[in-house]
Scaffold this motif. Structure first.
Motif, mmCIF file in Angstrom:
data_model
loop_
_atom_site.group_PDB
_atom_site.id
_atom_site.type_symbol
_atom_site.label_atom_id
_atom_site.label_comp_id
_atom_site.label_asym_id
_atom_site.label_seq_id
_atom_site.Cartn_x
_atom_site.Cartn_y
_atom_site.Cartn_z
ATOM 1 N N UNK A 82 2.111 1.213 3.535
ATOM 2 C CA UNK A 82 1.731 0.014 4.266
ATOM 3 C C UNK A 82 2.869 -0.918 3.943
ATOM 4 N N UNK A 83 4.008 -1.011 4.636
ATOM 5 C CA UNK A 83 5.175 -1.884 3.994
ATOM 6 C C UNK A 83 4.713 -3.374 4.271
ATOM 7 N N UNK A 84 3.820 -3.715 5.057
ATOM 8 C CA UNK A 84 3.699 -5.051 5.132
ATOM 9 C C UNK A 84 2.367 -5.632 4.780
ATOM 10 N N UNK A 85 1.504 -4.616 4.077
ATOM 11 C CA UNK A 85 0.355 -5.066 3.564
ATOM 12 C C UNK A 85 0.050 -4.829 2.221
ATOM 13 N N UNK A 86 -1.000 -5.646 1.272
ATOM 14 C CA UNK A 86 -0.796 -5.646 -0.024
ATOM 15 C C UNK A 86 -1.706 -4.306 -0.727
ATOM 16 N N UNK A 87 -1.268 -4.022 -2.028
ATOM 17 C CA UNK A 87 -1.989 -3.303 -2.669
ATOM 18 C C UNK A 87 -1.569 -3.361 -4.166
ATOM 19 N N UNK A 88 -2.619 -2.722 -4.760
ATOM 20 C CA UNK A 88 -2.442 -3.096 -6.382
ATOM 21 C C UNK A 88 -2.349 -1.806 -7.151
ATOM 22 N N UNK A 89 -1.872 -0.730 -6.456
ATOM 23 C CA UNK A 89 -1.943 0.643 -6.848
ATOM 24 C C UNK A 89 -0.731 1.130 -7.722
ATOM 25 N N UNK A 90 0.093 0.203 -8.298
ATOM 26 C CA UNK A 90 1.294 0.667 -9.056
ATOM 27 C C UNK A 90 1.178 0.140 -10.386
ATOM 28 N N UNK A 91 -0.230 -0.086 -10.742
ATOM 29 C CA UNK A 91 -0.387 -0.773 -11.998
ATOM 30 C C UNK A 91 -0.306 0.315 -13.181
ATOM 31 N N UNK A 92 -0.631 1.339 -13.000
ATOM 32 C CA UNK A 92 -0.528 2.433 -13.878
ATOM 33 C C UNK A 92 1.201 3.035 -13.804
ATOM 34 N N UNK B 34 0.970 -1.371 -0.054
ATOM 35 C CA UNK B 34 0.074 -0.117 0.095
ATOM 36 C C UNK B 34 0.860 1.400 -0.056
ATOM 37 N N UNK B 35 0.311 2.240 -0.860
ATOM 38 C CA UNK B 35 1.153 3.447 -0.699
ATOM 39 C C UNK B 35 0.218 4.470 -0.595
ATOM 40 N N UNK B 36 0.375 5.937 -0.894
ATOM 41 C CA UNK B 36 1.835 6.243 -1.279
ATOM 42 C C UNK B 36 2.833 6.422 -0.317
ATOM 43 N N UNK B 37 3.948 6.805 -0.835
ATOM 44 C CA UNK B 37 5.180 6.828 0.382
ATOM 45 C C UNK B 37 5.335 5.564 1.081
ATOM 46 N N UNK C 207 7.857 -5.924 -16.458
ATOM 47 C CA UNK C 207 7.405 -5.641 -14.916
ATOM 48 C C UNK C 207 6.754 -7.082 -14.430
ATOM 49 N N UNK C 208 7.139 -7.428 -13.172
ATOM 50 C CA UNK C 208 6.332 -8.767 -12.897
ATOM 51 C C UNK C 208 5.815 -8.002 -11.450
ATOM 52 N N UNK C 209 4.328 -7.894 -11.575
ATOM 53 C CA UNK C 209 3.321 -6.882 -10.608
ATOM 54 C C UNK C 209 2.896 -7.916 -9.780
ATOM 55 N N UNK C 210 3.690 -8.453 -8.793
ATOM 56 C CA UNK C 210 3.232 -9.244 -7.678
ATOM 57 C C UNK C 210 2.499 -8.324 -6.660
ATOM 58 N N UNK C 211 1.879 -9.090 -5.652
ATOM 59 C CA UNK C 211 1.513 -8.025 -4.430
ATOM 60 C C UNK C 211 1.921 -8.843 -3.169
ATOM 61 N N UNK C 212 1.814 -8.128 -1.960
ATOM 62 C CA UNK C 212 2.140 -8.692 -0.767
ATOM 63 C C UNK C 212 1.374 -9.881 -0.602
ATOM 64 N N UNK C 213 0.000 -10.297 -0.967
ATOM 65 C CA UNK C 213 -0.612 -11.429 -0.761
ATOM 66 C C UNK C 213 0.103 -12.680 -1.325
ATOM 67 N N UNK D 216 -4.461 -2.812 2.128
ATOM 68 C CA UNK D 216 -4.044 -3.058 3.392
ATOM 69 C C UNK D 216 -4.646 -4.541 3.746
ATOM 70 N N UNK D 217 -5.665 -4.772 2.983
ATOM 71 C CA UNK D 217 -6.111 -6.289 2.879
ATOM 72 C C UNK D 217 -6.706 -6.412 1.644
ATOM 73 N N UNK D 218 -7.339 -7.474 1.392
ATOM 74 C CA UNK D 218 -8.006 -7.721 -0.074
ATOM 75 C C UNK D 218 -9.477 -7.442 0.445
ATOM 76 N N UNK D 219 -10.385 -7.608 -0.791
ATOM 77 C CA UNK D 219 -11.551 -7.321 -1.029
ATOM 78 C C UNK D 219 -12.440 -8.307 0.188
ATOM 79 N N UNK D 220 -13.509 -7.851 0.671
ATOM 80 C CA UNK D 220 -14.335 -8.931 1.221
ATOM 81 C C UNK D 220 -15.292 -9.391 -0.016
#
Lengths: 392, 289
Positions: free
Chosen positions: A128-138, A122-125, A180-186, A375-379
């Motif tokens: 969330x170092x230890x939690x997931x995001x998919x906000x770097x796709x663009x 998770x971002x920006x800056x 780019x190999x776009x993984x995520x924390x999960x 920070x987590x995945x969708x419910x």
């Protein structure tokens, strides 16, 4: 024209067998299987396990790992290694990937085949170092300045971290682009069964080295597929490459004509070859009222929501992007033409992929975003609600 | 061959991309002089041309890679050292030279400089110091002497300038020298030594920038500058690097010479020695044994 030469994996790098490991370790094993023999990195959560494993494994395989002083250094050190003849990667996450962007542009401009692994958080800056995001796709598509194209893949499972990073290395070699190999924390930290096949079952692409003698070779004269043949340092070609706008000789030319020729080719070599690059998974698109289009961990979470909606009698299909960039525009258009709505769940709030779908589906079908700040995945309920609304 | 033909032939032409001439450097600039020294060093050093690679960053000196007929890489601003590190580690048979300016190497690239010296990566860094960002019109650099005028220090510099020989020596560089564009014979010899030295070598070359730095600081033309180098240089091989700093625009003494020439295992040797000790036969030796 240099033909694309497929070979099989070097058994030294292949840990054949059935394993129980996390996505970061699987990505490392995939890279080794793909022939990666050089990695430069800098510690950053949640990606560090990739290079930790590489630093354990590479002395036993033959190659180099170097922990650089920062991500800027890592992202160019690996390019030096590529121009000396190795396959190479760097691995990072949010802040580190941001620092690397200038060298994504350098790799695009020099046409350095290489792999950037981004285990997204998770971002920006610092975010969330230890939690997931998919906000770097663009970001992975546009992050460096100027006009260029990249290729990006997104795995959903630990097995895919192994399988698709091999594709990432192969695509880098075929098209001479940063991939780019776009993984995520999960995906990176999830532990699952991974089957690593025998080395001779793993297809790897060799670098497209020229067979021309030095006096006939031009570093940036493209083959008919718009990709130039490569050479490496130490082979007597005494060639020049520069991050300045350059001509076929690799010499800087600072004018509008040279710029036009170079950037159009850098973009078109991906755009025109896109049908060979696209990779996606589909299920039950025909006859569907709603299609859930997603990628990475979100595509996996969506499976539950799709199941729930189907139980309610909604005809739901799904499309999962494996190669995210280039975007499979014609197929998404076809899908848009055949359904009422496309639902796009992703771990960002600005619709980084949804807006691409909206652009394509405009005036054809409804597009329903399912944003999530990370920070987590969708419910799954959230995605289910979106499907039900879309089906209405 | 007639005398006339002989005169027309440039002795270093075979090392140059003559199809790229004329070059971008100004009249009186010292960079071309040092390239001439480098070409002669290449001839003398005994390294096969095809095994010699050169990497430059972005600055006036960064254009050097583009004029040398070697495997040559013109990369990003400040980052030639990590690129060179990748080249060298991936193919230990290459001799890798970084040729760039003071802004590129010491300011934006400073972190890479100190870490490469610490690691003792087997590369040679030739850093031209003209005390200014010349390519962008003359902004202040971290080497700019006290009181010197640059466009972004219009009332004179007031930051302490770097003493780069001292910096890299304290980080572990195995070869450290400083010469000026006047000392062409010594500089050529230093380049030969540095390229043949195993480990991280660093040569600072003080070089005139008549168009920007000398003019703006009213220091005279390039000839006057070279005369200043000639008259004020003191050769002190093995000098204590803490005492070779260049703080004033016109120092009483310019200390030049070979300051450091010591032995220490380079990165690859250290890696091979250590990992084979720890891993025994399982370790796959990197490079030639």
């Amino acid at each position: 024209m240099a033909e694309i030469k497929y070979t099989t994996a070097d058994p030294k790098g292949v840990l054949t067998g059935v394993h129980y490991m996390d996505g970061n370790h699987a990505a490392c094993e995939g890279a080794l299987a793909a022939g990666c023999r050089f990695a430069a990195g800098y510690p950053i959560t949640p990606s560090t396990e990739v290079v930790e494993r590489f630093s354990v494994r590479i002395p036993l395989v033959g190659g180099v790992f170097i922990q650089m002083e920062d991500e800027i250094a890592s992202s160019i050190c690996l390019q030096g290694a590529v121009w000396a003849g190795l396959k190479a990667m760097t691995v990072s996450s949010g802040p580190g990937i941001s620092l690397m962007q200038e060298h994504v542009g350098l790799a695009a401009c020099l046409e350095t085949p290489c792999v950037f692994v981004n285990v997204q958080r998770g971002g920006p800056s610092t975010g969330l170092p230890t939690l997931p995001g998919q906000a770097d796709m663009q970001q992975c598509r546009w992050g460096s300045h100027g006009d260029y194209e990249v290729i990006a893949l997104s795995p959903s499972t630990v097995q895919e971290c192994f399988d698709f990073i091999i594709d990432a290395f192969n695509l880098a070699e075929i098209y001479r682009v940063p991939v780019f190999f776009q993984m995520d924390e999960c995906v990176g930290h999830m532990t699952e069964k991974v089957i690593i096949p025998e080395a001779d079952k793993i297809k790897v692409v060799e670098r497209r080295y020229t067979s021309k003698p030095p006096e006939e070779y031009l570093p940036y004269k493209p083959d008919p597929d718009l990709v130039p043949e490569m050479v490496k340092a130490g082979d007597g070609y005494r060639f020049h490459v520069t991050g300045l706008t350059h001509d076929e000789r690799g010499y800087p030319v600072i004018n509008a004509q040279a710029q036009k020729e170079m950037v159009y080719r850098l973009v078109e070599k991906i755009e025109k070859n896109a049908p060979k690059i696209w990779k996606f998974e589909e299920e039950d698109i025909d006859g569907a009222d709603v299609v859930v289009l997603s990628y990475g961990i979100s595509a996996r979470v969506a499976l539950k929501a799709i199941e729930m909606a189907r139980e309610k009698g909604v005809k739901v299909g799904r499309m999962r992007l494996i190669v995210v960039w280039p975007f499979p525009e014609p197929r998404v258009k076809e899908v848009a033409n055949s359904v009422k709505a496309i639902v796009v769940p992703e771990l960002n709030i600005r619709g980084q992929i949804a807006r691409e779908v909206e652009r394509i589906a405009e005036g054809v079908c409804k597009v329903v975003r399912v944003p999530h700040a990370g920070g987590t995945v969708h419910d799954p309920e959230q995605i289910f609600d979106a499907i039900m609304e879309a089906a209405r | 061959m007639s005398v006339e033909e002989k005169v027309k032939e440039n002795p270093v032409e075979e090392f140059l991309r003559t199809d790229r001439l004329p070059h971008v450097w100004c009249q009186g600039c010292g960079i071309g002089t040092t390239v001439n020294c480098f070409a002669r060093a290449v001839r003398k050093c005994g390294i096969p041309l095809e095994k010699l690679a050169i990497v430059s960053g972005i600055c006036c000196t960064g254009r050097v890679a583009g004029y040398l007929k070697l495997d040559s890489f013109h990369v990003t601003h400040g980052r030639p050292i990590p690129f060179a590190t990748g080249l060298k580690l991936a193919n230990p048979e290459l001799t890798v030279v970084v040729y760039s300016g003071d802004g590129d190497i010491a300011a934006i690239g400073g972190n890479h400089l100190i870490n490469a010296a610490r690691r003792n990566v087997d590369i040679t860094v030739i850093m031209l110091n003209n005390f200014t960002y010349a390519m962008t019109g003359g902004q202040v650099t971290p080497t700019a002497p006290y009181e010197s005028i640059n466009t972004t220090a219009p009332y004179g510099a007031y930051e302490k300038p770097f003493n780069l020989p001292h910096l890299v020596a304290s980080c572990g560089a195995v070869y450290v020298a400083r010469w000026t564009a006047y000392h062409v014979v010594q500089l050529t010899k230093a380049m030969v030594e540095a390229m043949n030295k195993k480990g991280f070598s660093f040569i600072e070359v003080i070089s005139p920038c008549p168009t920007i730095f000398l003019r703006r600081n009213r220091l005279g033309d390039a000839i006057a500058e070279l005369k200043f180098y000639k008259e004020h240089s003191v050769i002190k091989h093995g000098a204590d690097t803490s005492e070779v700093g260049w703080d004033e625009t016109r120092p009483d003494e310019i200390i030049v010479g070979k300051f450091v020439d010591v032995e220490r295992p380079d990165f690859i040797e250290a890696m091979n020695t250590h990992l084979s000790k720890r891993l025994g036969d399982k370790y796959v030796w990197w490079g030639k044994k």
